[in-house]
Design a protein around this motif. Structure first.
Motif, mmCIF file in Angstrom:
data_model
loop_
_atom_site.group_PDB
_atom_site.id
_atom_site.type_symbol
_atom_site.label_atom_id
_atom_site.label_comp_id
_atom_site.label_asym_id
_atom_site.label_seq_id
_atom_site.Cartn_x
_atom_site.Cartn_y
_atom_site.Cartn_z
ATOM 1 N N ARG A 150 0.849 -1.213 0.078
ATOM 2 C CA ARG A 150 0.027 -0.186 0.086
ATOM 3 C C ARG A 150 0.835 1.210 0.095
ATOM 4 O O ARG A 150 0.624 2.233 -0.796
ATOM 5 C CB ARG A 150 -0.732 -0.117 1.251
ATOM 6 C CG ARG A 150 -2.221 0.892 1.131
ATOM 7 C CD ARG A 150 -3.154 0.576 2.403
ATOM 8 N NE ARG A 150 -3.997 -0.506 2.028
ATOM 9 C CZ ARG A 150 -4.986 -0.333 1.312
ATOM 10 N NH1 ARG A 150 -5.452 0.736 0.688
ATOM 11 N NH2 ARG A 150 -5.939 -1.404 1.151
ATOM 12 N N THR A 151 1.906 1.225 0.949
ATOM 13 C CA THR A 151 2.781 2.431 1.091
ATOM 14 C C THR A 151 3.446 2.562 -0.316
ATOM 15 O O THR A 151 3.560 3.941 -0.763
ATOM 16 C CB THR A 151 4.050 2.034 2.208
ATOM 17 O OG1 THR A 151 3.098 1.550 3.254
ATOM 18 C CG2 THR A 151 4.594 3.378 2.160
ATOM 19 N N ASP A 198 -6.701 0.553 -3.609
ATOM 20 C CA ASP A 198 -8.185 0.440 -3.386
ATOM 21 C C ASP A 198 -8.788 0.527 -5.081
ATOM 22 O O ASP A 198 -10.018 0.296 -5.575
ATOM 23 C CB ASP A 198 -9.009 1.385 -2.586
ATOM 24 C CG ASP A 198 -8.366 0.846 -1.143
ATOM 25 O OD1 ASP A 198 -8.217 -0.287 -1.020
ATOM 26 O OD2 ASP A 198 -8.140 2.128 -0.463
ATOM 27 N N LYS A 199 -7.942 1.310 -5.887
ATOM 28 C CA LYS A 199 -8.425 1.606 -7.171
ATOM 29 C C LYS A 199 -7.921 0.739 -8.347
ATOM 30 O O LYS A 199 -8.186 0.589 -9.306
ATOM 31 C CB LYS A 199 -7.990 3.061 -7.562
ATOM 32 C CG LYS A 199 -8.998 3.909 -6.765
ATOM 33 C CD LYS A 199 -8.523 5.506 -7.504
ATOM 34 C CE LYS A 199 -9.482 6.374 -6.331
ATOM 35 N NZ LYS A 199 -8.887 7.676 -6.128
ATOM 36 N N TYR A 245 -0.300 5.480 -6.793
ATOM 37 C CA TYR A 245 -1.490 4.614 -7.038
ATOM 38 C C TYR A 245 -2.177 4.472 -5.733
ATOM 39 O O TYR A 245 -1.486 4.574 -4.547
ATOM 40 C CB TYR A 245 -0.790 3.202 -7.316
ATOM 41 C CG TYR A 245 -0.157 3.331 -8.798
ATOM 42 C CD1 TYR A 245 -0.788 3.211 -9.771
ATOM 43 C CD2 TYR A 245 1.137 2.879 -8.813
ATOM 44 C CE1 TYR A 245 -0.240 3.145 -11.102
ATOM 45 C CE2 TYR A 245 1.777 2.886 -10.137
ATOM 46 C CZ TYR A 245 1.187 3.036 -11.257
ATOM 47 O OH TYR A 245 1.809 2.884 -12.368
ATOM 48 N N SER A 246 -3.471 3.927 -5.781
ATOM 49 C CA SER A 246 -4.088 3.472 -4.584
ATOM 50 C C SER A 246 -4.319 2.021 -4.819
ATOM 51 O O SER A 246 -5.049 1.872 -5.721
ATOM 52 C CB SER A 246 -5.405 4.358 -4.374
ATOM 53 O OG SER A 246 -6.293 3.662 -3.592
ATOM 54 N N ALA A 248 1.173 4.070 -3.070
ATOM 55 C CA ALA A 248 1.057 5.391 -2.985
ATOM 56 C C ALA A 248 2.210 6.305 -3.143
ATOM 57 O O ALA A 248 1.906 7.302 -3.648
ATOM 58 C CB ALA A 248 0.738 5.673 -1.213
#
Lengths: 160, 195
Positions: free
Chosen positions: B121-122, B132-133, B129-130, B125
């Protein structure tokens, strides 16, 4: 959109291919190819039947990414040029416009000096082509051919 | 970042297998490589240490067939799972179109799984990017081992957003292609939307 697409059209492809073809001749190179920074092969010329360009493309991009990472740690912007010298084959790698990577593979029939000289000129030309390509892609109305695909098309791909 | 080539009538996408060290990312790729027709695959490249731990990445190019006259090609990458290779992991995520998180189902790897998802996730980001998307699926690997956490527990911990998930035994191939197909579908669906 989180994932901007890289798109290649026929017009720009032909221009890029012409530059690459000429570079093979002008630099006395064995193979010349262009890869994007994600490792996708864009164009290739020369004696490409005898080498695995897909693998080379991915490794080149990995190499540039790793070198870019080192540059960042040293507070450099990029190391735009790399040269690897082998017993028979040599590889010259040049980052063009921080977007694509120009790779020249050559042997003793050429020299590093000649390759560097020719790469410099070709890089400028390629930079212009990619700049105009980028503008074209960002223009509204540049439709993706995938806008019209259906879920069924996608499912069909996986029917073994 | 997918690459649409009108000239070659090709679409290229990049998939990344992420997960903690020794969870079976490379094993997934090896199984796919072994079970794919020679004409549909390129050479598999593994940049590994002498003890076969991934040092930089594994790479496997695959062709999946045609959609509307365009050849679909997927480039499969793995990241090095070991914690201290974080700089390399970040590089491999550049331009990614879809992510497969391979979790190690063994109870003692719970923390490593959670740490790795957080790291994913980090690192995403950092590139803008996310998770979740992005097209994203989860694979619970090593289901054949005796000391595994239950599916419910794993789901709760690793997959709170309920993305498509699969049980797998990558060594024998269970769930490997299901996982790949699911993420490939999501990527193509995203392409359809994203135009």
């Amino acid at each position: 959109m989180i994932n901007p697409q890289m798109v290649m059209y026929e017009e720009e492809f032909n221009q890029i291919q012409a530059v690459v073809d000429r570079l093979v001749r002008d630099a006395n190179a064995k193979v010349v190819f262009i890869v994007d920074k994600n490792g996708q092969l864009i164009a290739a010329s020369g004696d490409i039947d005898n080498i695995d360009t897909t693998s080379l493309a991915s490794l080149t991009a990995g190499n540039i990414a790793a070198t870019g990472g080192m540059a960042k740690l040293l507070k450099e912007n990029e190391f735009a040029t790399q040269f690897h010298e082998g017993e028979k084959a040599n590889i010259h790698i040049q980052l063009v416009g921080n977007r694509v990577i120009l790779v020249v593979i050559f042997d003793s029939r050429s020299s590093l000096g000649l390759v560097r000289l020719r790469v410099k000129k070709a890089s400028e030309e390629l930079n212009h082509i990619f700049e105009s390509l980028l503008k074209k892609v960002q223009e509204p109305g540049a439709d993706s051919p995938f806008a019209e695909i259906t879920d069924e098309d996608i499912d069909n791909l996986f029917n073994d | 970042m997918s690459f649409i080539n009108y000239m070659a009538r090709e679409i290229n996408c990049k998939l990344v297998y992420y997960g903690p060290g020794l969870c079976g990312k490379t094993t997934n790729l090896q199984y796919i490589y072994e079970r794919t027709n020679p004409e549909a695959k390129g050479k598999m490249i593994s940049l590994a240490t002498e003890t076969e731990r991934t040092l930089f990445f594994d790479f496997l190019p695959l062709s999946l067939g045609e959609i509307r006259g365009f050849k679909t090609r997927f480039h499969l990458y793995t990241v090095p799972g070991q914690v201290f290779y974080d700089a390399s992991r970040k590089l491999i995520l550049k331009g990614v179109d879809g992510v497969i998180f391979v979790a190690d189902s063994q109870i003692e790897r719970t923390e490593a799984n959670l740490e790795s998802v957080e790291n994913l996730r980090t690192n995403l980001a950092e590139q803008g990017y996310s998770l979740d998307k992005l097209p994203y699926v989860v694979q619970y690997n090593k289901r054949d081992l005796p000391n595994v956490a239950s599916l419910e527990e794993l789901r709760q911990m690793i997959n709170p957003t309920n993305v498509p998930d699969f049980e797998a035994v990558a060594r024998t191939g269970v769930g490997v292609f299901d996982t790949l197909k699911a993420v490939a579908k999501l990527v193509l669906t995203e392409l359809k939307k994203g135009s």
